[in-house]
Design a protein around this motif. Sequence first.
Motif, PDB file in Angstrom:
ATOM      1  N   THR A 132       0.844  -1.190   0.000  1.00 44.24           N
ATOM      2  CA  THR A 132       0.000   0.000   0.000  1.00 44.24           C
ATOM      3  C   THR A 132       0.880   1.241   0.000  1.00 44.24           C
ATOM      4  N   LYS A 134       0.714   5.852  -0.547  1.00 41.96           N
ATOM      5  CA  LYS A 134      -0.131   7.041  -0.420  1.00 41.96           C
ATOM      6  C   LYS A 134      -0.795   7.347  -1.759  1.00 41.96           C
ATOM      7  N   ARG A 135      -2.099   7.608  -1.717  1.00 39.09           N
ATOM      8  CA  ARG A 135      -2.835   7.997  -2.916  1.00 39.09           C
ATOM      9  C   ARG A 135      -3.185   9.475  -2.822  1.00 39.09           C
ATOM     10  N   SER A 139      -7.844   6.566   0.331  1.00 35.45           N
ATOM     11  CA  SER A 139      -7.239   5.256   0.530  1.00 35.45           C
ATOM     12  C   SER A 139      -8.322   4.186   0.545  1.00 35.45           C
ATOM     13  N   THR A 177      -1.055   5.349   9.063  1.00 31.15           N
ATOM     14  CA  THR A 177      -1.620   4.111   8.507  1.00 31.15           C
ATOM     15  C   THR A 177      -1.605   3.000   9.541  1.00 31.15           C
ATOM     16  N   SER A 358      -2.351   5.385  -7.383  1.00 27.82           N
ATOM     17  CA  SER A 358      -1.271   6.025  -6.640  1.00 27.82           C
ATOM     18  C   SER A 358      -0.401   6.885  -7.555  1.00 27.82           C
TER      19      SER A 358
END
Length: 522
Positions: A132, A134-135, A139, A177, A358
Amino acid sequence: MQFNVRLGILAVILLSALFIHLFWPASEEEDAETKLLRHLVSLETDIQQYESILSSVKKEIFMLKETGGDQHGPSASSQSQGLAKIFNMRRIKTHNIYDPLPHLMDYEEALIPALTLGKDREGVSVVLGIPTVKRPTQSYLLPTLQNLLSSMSPEEKNDTLIIIFIAEFDVSFVESTVNSIIRQFKDDVDSGLVEIIAPSASFYPDLKSIKSTLGDSDERTRWRTKQNLDYAYLMMYAKNRGKYYVQLEDDVLSRRGFITTMKDFALKTTVKTSDWFMLDFCQLGFIGKLFRGSDLWKLVEFILLFFKDKPGDWLLSHFFSVKYCKLDYNHKRCLRELERHWIHFKPSLFQHIGMISSLNGKVQKLKDRQFGKLELFTRHANPTARVETSIKHYGRFSLEKAYKGMNFFWGLAPQAGDTIKFIFPSPLCLKSYRFVSGNAEHPSDKLHNATFEVRTVSTAAHEQKNYVKSEDGFITLGDFDEFGVLDGQIEPEMCPISAVRITLQNSSDFWVILSEIFLETS
């Protein structure tokens, strides 16, 4: 020595086969011979995994031995002897991770995770790897994890490890997170089912120095290059933890019982042919790809060889073509050969739900048609009521249909002070309530700062408990939590109740979805 080891392994297999044949009763669905074969195949896969782990340990010992290391630390003479061996001109130089990633030699901590949180669970049947990052706007990680866990039985959870790889260097993002995962899934982390890791920033080369290829922009080249290294890192970390490794993404949904389905299919496929390299449970990208843990090193080495050149899913296809297709094969014959080693399962067990990539500016609407329709709301039989709301609904997603269990409610641009009401024709007794906002396709369309209120006929309840009563007779009982969920019990003293209401305290940048509405009568 090798002969003795192989002879011992063969003896274990034969003795196990004899035990199973004599003492394991056959089921009605499966005759004794088939059952015996399935258990032999399972045992063979276990042995392959143990041999892989043993090989990894032997490599580590050999590397220490080569540099003159021992349990008391290397002496000056042993170090010089080790160096003399390494720099001997006649010595064949072996390949290792430092060839594709030479910068690792400058950082001792590069191959040690910067963060590990878990119970070091190992020896499970299935390891799920979820990278995973950072978008830009939203998220999907928590909804994905919630869906995966809710699709697993207690028995499946005991035989599974989920590794969440936070592939970022921003400490505040990593901490945020981790805290979010622990808040929502503390029991699963404490049990060892969920493990969280983050890499050392020094594992990655200087991505700005990577030259663009395939006509991609510099940003896209750096993005897919890092993604390939993320895959390789996660696979290297996970390869000895379980029998099978499944590559997932942080924006997927799963079918209920997917762990058992994958294990059964792997076993049945191995009974038919042991030549398979990958079982594919999703038609998209790198999602739902299952490998034997003992085979992962082959794919990792291939990815590391070409990580700067092409995207990961392309490298996966090239790996199979290089490994299984002869140069004189035409396209059709090559495909037939690949189908023996890259085996697809239908219907798909995973569906891609992420819209926001992303990669900044990239929108992906890919859906796996083999998965079927998503369950975007939960049906309940609610008591008869008149529904009212100041929030305008979108299309056919009205509040009335959502209350009747026919669809979900999808409201446009909710503002502070907006309300959602359920008014009963005759006052009744409610035992509990549950509201879930957002759904799998739109996880950000949630209610966060909103209250749940009831209007009682009796005045005794709120006077005894010192509840604050609004001017129009409503008493606040609860608030939506940070995950957009509200549920609770209603004390019998509150009965009878003539209406319930949800009131928004703040405006939202997103629309709002109510995917579950449940008012339970006593």
